[in-house]
Structures are given as C-alpha cells and as structure tokens.
Design an enzyme around this catalytic site. Sequence first.
Site, PDB file in Angstrom:
ATOM      1  N   LYS A  77       0.855  14.670   0.924  1.00  0.00           N
ATOM      2  CA  LYS A  77      -0.527  14.928   0.494  1.00  0.00           C
ATOM      3  C   LYS A  77      -0.750  16.418   0.219  1.00  0.00           C
ATOM      4  O   LYS A  77      -1.785  16.816  -0.306  1.00  0.00           O
ATOM      5  CB  LYS A  77      -1.507  14.412   1.542  1.00  0.00           C
TER       6      LYS A  77
ATOM      7  N   LYS B  87     -14.723   8.147  -3.259  1.00  0.00           N
ATOM      8  CA  LYS B  87     -15.945   8.479  -2.513  1.00  0.00           C
ATOM      9  C   LYS B  87     -16.535   9.791  -3.016  1.00  0.00           C
ATOM     10  O   LYS B  87     -17.748   9.910  -3.218  1.00  0.00           O
ATOM     11  CB  LYS B  87     -15.642   8.582  -1.013  1.00  0.00           C
TER      12      LYS B  87
ATOM     13  N   HIS C  54       0.805  -1.228   0.000  1.00  0.00           N
ATOM     14  CA  HIS C  54       0.000   0.000   0.000  1.00  0.00           C
ATOM     15  C   HIS C  54       0.830   1.266   0.000  1.00  0.00           C
ATOM     16  O   HIS C  54       0.266   2.358   0.160  1.00  0.00           O
ATOM     17  CB  HIS C  54      -0.918   0.047   1.223  1.00  0.00           C
TER      18      HIS C  54
ATOM     19  N   LYS D 116      -8.248  14.072   4.697  1.00  0.00           N
ATOM     20  CA  LYS D 116      -7.391  12.873   4.670  1.00  0.00           C
ATOM     21  C   LYS D 116      -6.334  13.085   5.738  1.00  0.00           C
ATOM     22  O   LYS D 116      -6.251  14.163   6.325  1.00  0.00           O
ATOM     23  CB  LYS D 116      -6.736  12.691   3.295  1.00  0.00           C
ATOM     24  N   ARG D 117      -5.525  12.058   6.016  1.00  0.00           N
ATOM     25  CA  ARG D 117      -4.437  12.276   6.976  1.00  0.00           C
ATOM     26  C   ARG D 117      -3.590  13.471   6.550  1.00  0.00           C
ATOM     27  O   ARG D 117      -3.432  13.737   5.359  1.00  0.00           O
ATOM     28  CB  ARG D 117      -3.564  11.018   7.071  1.00  0.00           C
TER      29      ARG D 117
ATOM     30  N   THR E  20      -8.511   6.595  -1.761  1.00  0.00           N
ATOM     31  CA  THR E  20      -9.859   6.040  -1.906  1.00  0.00           C
ATOM     32  C   THR E  20     -10.880   7.141  -1.619  1.00  0.00           C
ATOM     33  O   THR E  20     -12.019   7.051  -2.068  1.00  0.00           O
ATOM     34  CB  THR E  20     -10.087   4.857  -0.950  1.00  0.00           C
TER      35      THR E  20
HETATM   36  C1  26W Z   1       3.747   2.621  10.717  1.00  0.00           C
HETATM   37  C2  26W Z   1       3.942   1.938   9.483  1.00  0.00           C
HETATM   38  C3  26W Z   1       2.869   2.097   8.485  1.00  0.00           C
HETATM   39  C4  26W Z   1       3.215   2.175   7.185  1.00  0.00           C
HETATM   40  C5  26W Z   1       2.265   2.258   6.225  1.00  0.00           C
HETATM   41  C6  26W Z   1       1.536   2.119   8.835  1.00  0.00           C
HETATM   42  C7  26W Z   1       0.573   2.207   7.868  1.00  0.00           C
HETATM   43  C8  26W Z   1       0.931   2.268   6.558  1.00  0.00           C
HETATM   44  C9  26W Z   1      -0.123   2.244   5.496  1.00  0.00           C
HETATM   45  C10 26W Z   1       0.369   1.424   4.340  1.00  0.00           C
HETATM   46  C11 26W Z   1      -0.559   3.587   5.069  1.00  0.00           C
HETATM   47  C12 26W Z   1      -1.794   3.549   4.231  1.00  0.00           C
HETATM   48  O1  26W Z   1      -2.883   3.608   4.755  1.00  0.00           O
HETATM   49  N1  26W Z   1      -1.652   3.528   2.903  1.00  0.00           N
HETATM   50  C13 26W Z   1      -2.755   3.882   2.044  1.00  0.00           C
HETATM   51  O2  26W Z   1      -3.430   2.724   1.617  1.00  0.00           O
HETATM   52  C14 26W Z   1      -4.590   3.074   0.886  1.00  0.00           C
HETATM   53  C15 26W Z   1      -5.336   1.809   0.565  1.00  0.00           C
HETATM   54  O3  26W Z   1      -4.651   1.071  -0.387  1.00  0.00           O
HETATM   55  C16 26W Z   1      -4.224   3.866  -0.352  1.00  0.00           C
HETATM   56  O4  26W Z   1      -5.400   4.265  -0.993  1.00  0.00           O
HETATM   57  C17 26W Z   1      -3.399   5.084   0.018  1.00  0.00           C
HETATM   58  O5  26W Z   1      -2.946   5.747  -1.136  1.00  0.00           O
HETATM   59  C18 26W Z   1      -2.232   4.672   0.876  1.00  0.00           C
HETATM   60  O6  26W Z   1      -1.532   5.806   1.346  1.00  0.00           O
END
Ligand code: 26W
Length: 809
Positions: A548, A654, A355, A542-543, A650
């Site tokens: 971003k 929406k 992701h 979003k975050r 995503t």
């Molecule tokens: C703390 C380590 C860590 C690293 C990455 C925690 C969480 C993450 C996730 C991969 C971050 C995340 O939510 N990624 C998002 O995933 C969505 C679903 O596929 C995508 O739509 C987003 O672009 C992506 O940033």
Amino acid sequence: MYFDKERFKEEFIQKLQSMQGMSLEEASVNDQYLALGATIRDYISRKWIQTKRQYQEKNDKQIYYFSMEFLLGKLLDMNLINMGIREECRAALQELGIDLSLLIEAEPDAGLGNGGLGRLAACLLDSMAAMHLPGHGCGIRYKYGLFEQKIVDHHQVELPDNWLKDGYVWEYRRPEKSVEVRFWGRVTQIVQPDKWLFIHEDYEPVLAVPYDIPMVGYHNNTVNTLRLWSAEPAQLDFDLSSFNRGDYIRAVEYRHSVERISKILYPDDTHYEGRLLRLKQQYFFVSAGLQSILSDYKRKNRLWQGLPDKISVHINDTHPALAIPELMRLLMDEEGLGWDEAWTITTSTVSYTNHTTLPEALERWPVDMVKSLLPRIYMIICEIHERLCYTIWEQTKNWDLLREISIIADGEIHMARLAVTGSYSVNGVAQLHTDILRKNIFAGFHSWQPYKFNNKTNGITHRRWLIKSNPLLAKLITDTIDGSWIKYPWDLIQLLRYTDDEEVQQRFCEIKRRNKEALAKFIKNKYQIAVSTDSIFDVHVKRIHAYKRQILNVLHIMHLYNQLKENPDWDIVPRTFIFGGKAAPGYYIAKQTIKLINVLAEIINHDNSIQGKLKVVFLENYSVSLAELVVPAADVSEQISTASKEASGTGNMKFMMNGAVTIGTMDGANIDIKNAVGDSDIVIFGLTAQQVFDYYAFGGYNAWDIYHNDSRIKRVLDELINGFFPNEKEEFRPLYNDLLPNNDEYFVLKDFSGYSEAQRIVDNKFRNKQGWCSMALANIAHSGIFSSDRMASEYSVGIWKIKPHIITG
Ligand code: 26W
C-alpha cells in the site's frame, strides 16, 4: 415508522429501570445508551419477526454470505436512520435532558474484521436489507475483535478489544438453535450392499451457539439476520464425567480449548499462516452455518435437488471454503445422497469471491493438519481432488494444466483451487483484479471453465458513508437535486449539472471546511497538534502494508521538508498529511513504518522554520468510527498501491463520495473510478500493472540506478540511516534495506518521481478554488455507481438469482 414521542419516553425510562435498575437521574451515559439500544431493539424486532415470517411463507430463495469478518462499526445511529426515527428520537431525548449524540458515541465499535474484506461484508448486508433482498450473514462472534492500537513512544502497541464487556444490545442469543461441530477422532467405513457409511468416532464435540443481530433496511420493513456463532463446551456431562473420574484438569482444559475457538479475530490480513486455531475457526462456523441452513430447508422442502433454487451460499474469500466439503458431507453422510447428486447440488449452491492475488495471502493448509483435525472433510477433499484431476486429464491430457489446478500439492491443500472447483461462480472485485484472476492466478481454471469467472466491482453503503457520516453534504445534495439519490444513488449523477454552480460550490466549500474543523478539533484535543483548515487535508488511511506504500508518501513528505528547509519561503499550499491504520502485530516492516511516520511527525510539527506549511498526524486506532470522522474532512485521498496489488480498495470510494480528489495509481478500483470521473478529475501516476508484471518477469529494475540518478531520492533514503532522525540511527535500516539492497519489491523508488509530479499537480489544482470544488463535486456526482446497492443488485441478478421480496408492514 410511526413514532409516538410520549410513549417512546416512557419505554426508554422503563428500560432504564428494568435493565439497569436505575432512574433517569442516576443513569450514566452508558446506561442511557444501553436503555436506548434496548428500546430501539424492540421496535426493530417487530419488523424482524414479520420479515422472517414472510420469508418463511413465501419460501423464496435466500442467500447466506459466509465471512470470517464483519466489520460493522457502531449500529445505533445507523439503525435510527434506517428506521426513520432519528430526529424524533433526538427531540424526545432532549426533552429528557439527554444528548443523543453522546449515547451514539458510547456504543463500542463491533470491530470483527481487519479491513476491506470485513467492511465489504458489512456494507453488503446493509444494502441487501435496503433493497428488500433476502440475504443474511454468517460468521463468528469473536469475544475480542481487532486489537486496539495505541502509539507509545512512536511505536504501535496492541491492546485487547474487549468490545463485549458491557454486553451488546444488538445481539440475541439463541441457545435453542445450537448445533454440534465435531473435531478430531477417526472415521470408519462400513460397506453396505447399496452404499458406504462413514462413521465419525472419538471426536471432540463443540457446541456452536448462535447470536443473531438484526440488519435493518432503510425506510422499509425488511430486517435480515447476521448470525454469529460462539463456541461453547458441548455436553455438561463431558465435563462432569471427567470430574467424577477425578480428571478435573482435563475437563477444564476441554472447556478452554473449546472457548478459544471464538475468542479472537486473527489480526493478519494478507499474511496467511497455517495455524490450527484458524482452521478450527473456519470449520466451526462453516459447519454450524450449514447445519442450521439445511435444517431450516428441511422443514420447508422435501427434495434436496431443490436446494440451489432456495439457497445460495456465498464464500467471502477462501476463509469459508470448507463449506464445499462440509456441504458434501452433510448431504452424503447425514442425508444419504450419493456423490454425484451431492456434487451437483453443492456446485450449484456455492459461489466464491476472491479478494486478493498476493501469493502470501492465499490460504494453503497442511494436509496432516486437515487430516487429523477434520478426518471426514479430508477424505472428501481428496475425492474432489482426484475427480478433478481425472476429469481434466481425460479432457485435456495436459500435465501442466493438471499441476496448475491441483487442489492437493506438495503436502498442502490449496483453498483457492478448492473454492474455484466447488463454486459455480468466481468473481473478482474490480475490473483489473478480475482480469488478473483470469489471466494469472486462475488462468488454468479459466481456460477450462471460462463461464465461471465474472467481475463484481466493490461498493460502499452511501447510507453510512454519506448520509450518516456527512449529514451536511447529504443535505446539500438533496437541496440541489432532490432526495431521490438516497434510494437510487446513481441519481447522484444529476449533480453534474451543478459542478460549476457558484452557490453549490460555495456551500460545498463551507461544508468541507466545517468537516475539517471537526477533525482539526479532534486532532488538537487528542494530540495537541494544531492543524490549519486552510491546508490541504491529505489523507492516507488503511492497513499498513508494504504494497500500500505508506512509505512512498513518507519519503515524499521528507522530500518536501528538505526543500522547505532549504527555501523556507517556498510557496507551496500548506498541507496536513494524515495517516491512520493498523499493522499486523508480527509485521515488522509495517510497524517500523508507523514508527517512521510518528518520528517524522514530531520533527516536522515542531520545526517553526517551515512556518506550519507541513504538518503530519498519525491517528491511532483507525476504525470504522474514526473513518466516519476522517473521510468527510479529506481533500485528497491517497490510493497509491503498487499497480496490480490492491484487489479493489473501498476507501477510495468513500473519499470520492465525500468530495475528495484521488491521487492514485492504475490499480484496483482506482481504474474504475478514473473511468467514471474521467482523466481530469483524478490525479493518476506511476507504473501500470502490465509494467509491473514485465519487470517481475523480465527483470530490468534496479533500485540503485534510481538512487544514484535522482538526488532527491538519494537524499531522503540516506536520511533514513544517516542520523537525520537523531535518536534512531539504525532503527530504519530495515526499511532502507528493503528499498535498496533488496531492490524495492514494490517499486517505491520507480514511482517516486511520478508521485512527486502528481503531488505538484494537486498543489496547483488546489490553488484554483473553483476548479477544485468543481472536481470534488464531479467526484461525488460519479460516486453513485460505487454504492454497494449497485453491487448487491449485481450479485443478486448475476450470481445468486434472488429477487427482492417486499415485506409488508
Ligand atoms: C490471513 C489470511 C488473509 C488473507 C487475505 C486474511 C485476510 C485476507 C483478505 C482477503 C484481505 C482483504 O481484506 N482484502 C481486501 O478486500 C477488499 C474488499 O474486496 C479489497 O477492496 C481490497 O483491495 C483487498 O485488499
């Protein structure tokens, strides 16, 4: 479902009495919510039992989606919709003098996720149940979900999210299904004539107790399971024996250290930190989940070789990647299989979705930490690593390749490399993202095993994000093209015939206005800010993260404000800029960005000289529930990440599905959206991913040049530090420094001009009401392919090889 109103009312009142010990008259809204939840839960559990029984009898393949995050939001309303009894329930409750919408509001959000990755897991579960797919979730039952955000003095403050405090109606504790997970200790090898045995001793046992939540299918009989694990002390006598020895402190410490495991969700997305507790969480739920899956398998099947025909284990990013060595361990140490057999089974069972390509988000665990916390798992990872290196060397004699794919390197274990090695399928979440995986971050693996790699563009459930959150629009669509889109969301394409239909346009505008009014009312009540529904609702939720680029939006607002100050009669379409999102608690720049938005909002919203042409609102505590209010009210969807950085996004889907027009970069799923709607129904600007890569590789970007050559940019950047914000003279210097002295890693200045031009285009397009409506309708029409139903079926056919299983009532 057949609904007997009188019986429902009796059951509801009965639940109030038995659970809350209350009569209808005494009960608070929360009591009523709990009683209603319990009543509906009973209806659901009948179908749940049937589903489990029929899966068991048929013994078809099932898929388990392992994820550290499931961002469910509220379930009551969705469950009522899925069961097909919402309006009946509403009417019945009304007869008791109860307003269903208040009870729906009373439910706490299950915020067991950070953002996109966690919400994706929730959308997928919804779609699998709707499509009769035997798919379940496996995760952690965090006592505290993602922190609650409050804005105090313009700053983000984090409060604990105690979502379980009143009990959670949708979960069932299943203590009889508990399993033990072992940490620390040492492993001894015993050599026997025909095999080696590995004995794990002196470990710390932890009891994993499952809590099951039903995942209800839409208007069908399927109810799948989300199993969340909670950590508890393993043996009472472990405490007691310590107690007897007078080692009371140790016993209490043990209890605390165990309970910590499932206490809190890590609030960081995208920034990886090698924290022992997170590693414990990962192994904890992966081991528990696999143990329960295997013991279930064993009851029904004889041969381990058949496991991949019955079970798929999918890992949501690398967070559950320890599933690979853990499955190896269970098959070898517990079930007596040899390495090769176990490896064939494991690598035919596990599949992996990546992701993110941001280097700071890729998990790497220190060898020493893994070795001491999980000694046996460490041995297995070493063996996987060595065999991989050996094979690659034999086949290619290529040192560079070896270095690139090495699982253990520089004292760290690279989880993404472990995940690719142990999975039969590796996918990205949007076309561009998958290309980047193939060409960049997994180039070595891709050159060696290209067949593993594939794309599965993300999706969102149209049941929550349209039917539930925007009922007026859902009705308009059904009135216009009939209701088949609910079951087959790609049928939304039928709407294309009506994009220029005056009546449909008019109704759409009216619905948008009503959704905007609802949001405006919320904003007025909560923040005492008046926003006009005639203004463009321009939404960036979003975050908060540098990539971003909320800051790009903010700088552009400052630029608009500067122009308006110079020329108050400037004829722009009034705009309401709406922001929302949480910053990781330790992410300083992101928190400063929140502060900047809030400080700017205060100045702009109180400046009468601009005649209300600009408004800025920061919505605190962005969550699934808040998104359900905001998304239907948006005119413009801000998707402005630096190209190549956003794996998919995503939120963009929406908004599109709710008839907002995207202003965005050629990044993530924005590209897929553009391909779907065509160039004229989306506003694209900025560097491409390739241009971004070229700048990184060959240099040639100098933020100062832009600063010196573009007076608009110079002015807004100077304003960050020259007293424009009178009370925070030095406060925003770190933001300034990132953009100038540190040379603007995310190309904010480079893309400013394009963004500004794109916003001008948006302004122009909005003036043409019919043109705008037609664009909005075209977006809705093309949004069907972004339903997670499409995504779930692509995963099922392309990766998991599972078939729908119709549950009979
Ligand atoms: C703390 C380590 C860590 C690293 C990455 C925690 C969480 C993450 C996730 C991969 C971050 C995340 O939510 N990624 C998002 O995933 C969505 C679903 O596929 C995508 O739509 C987003 O672009 C992506 O940033």
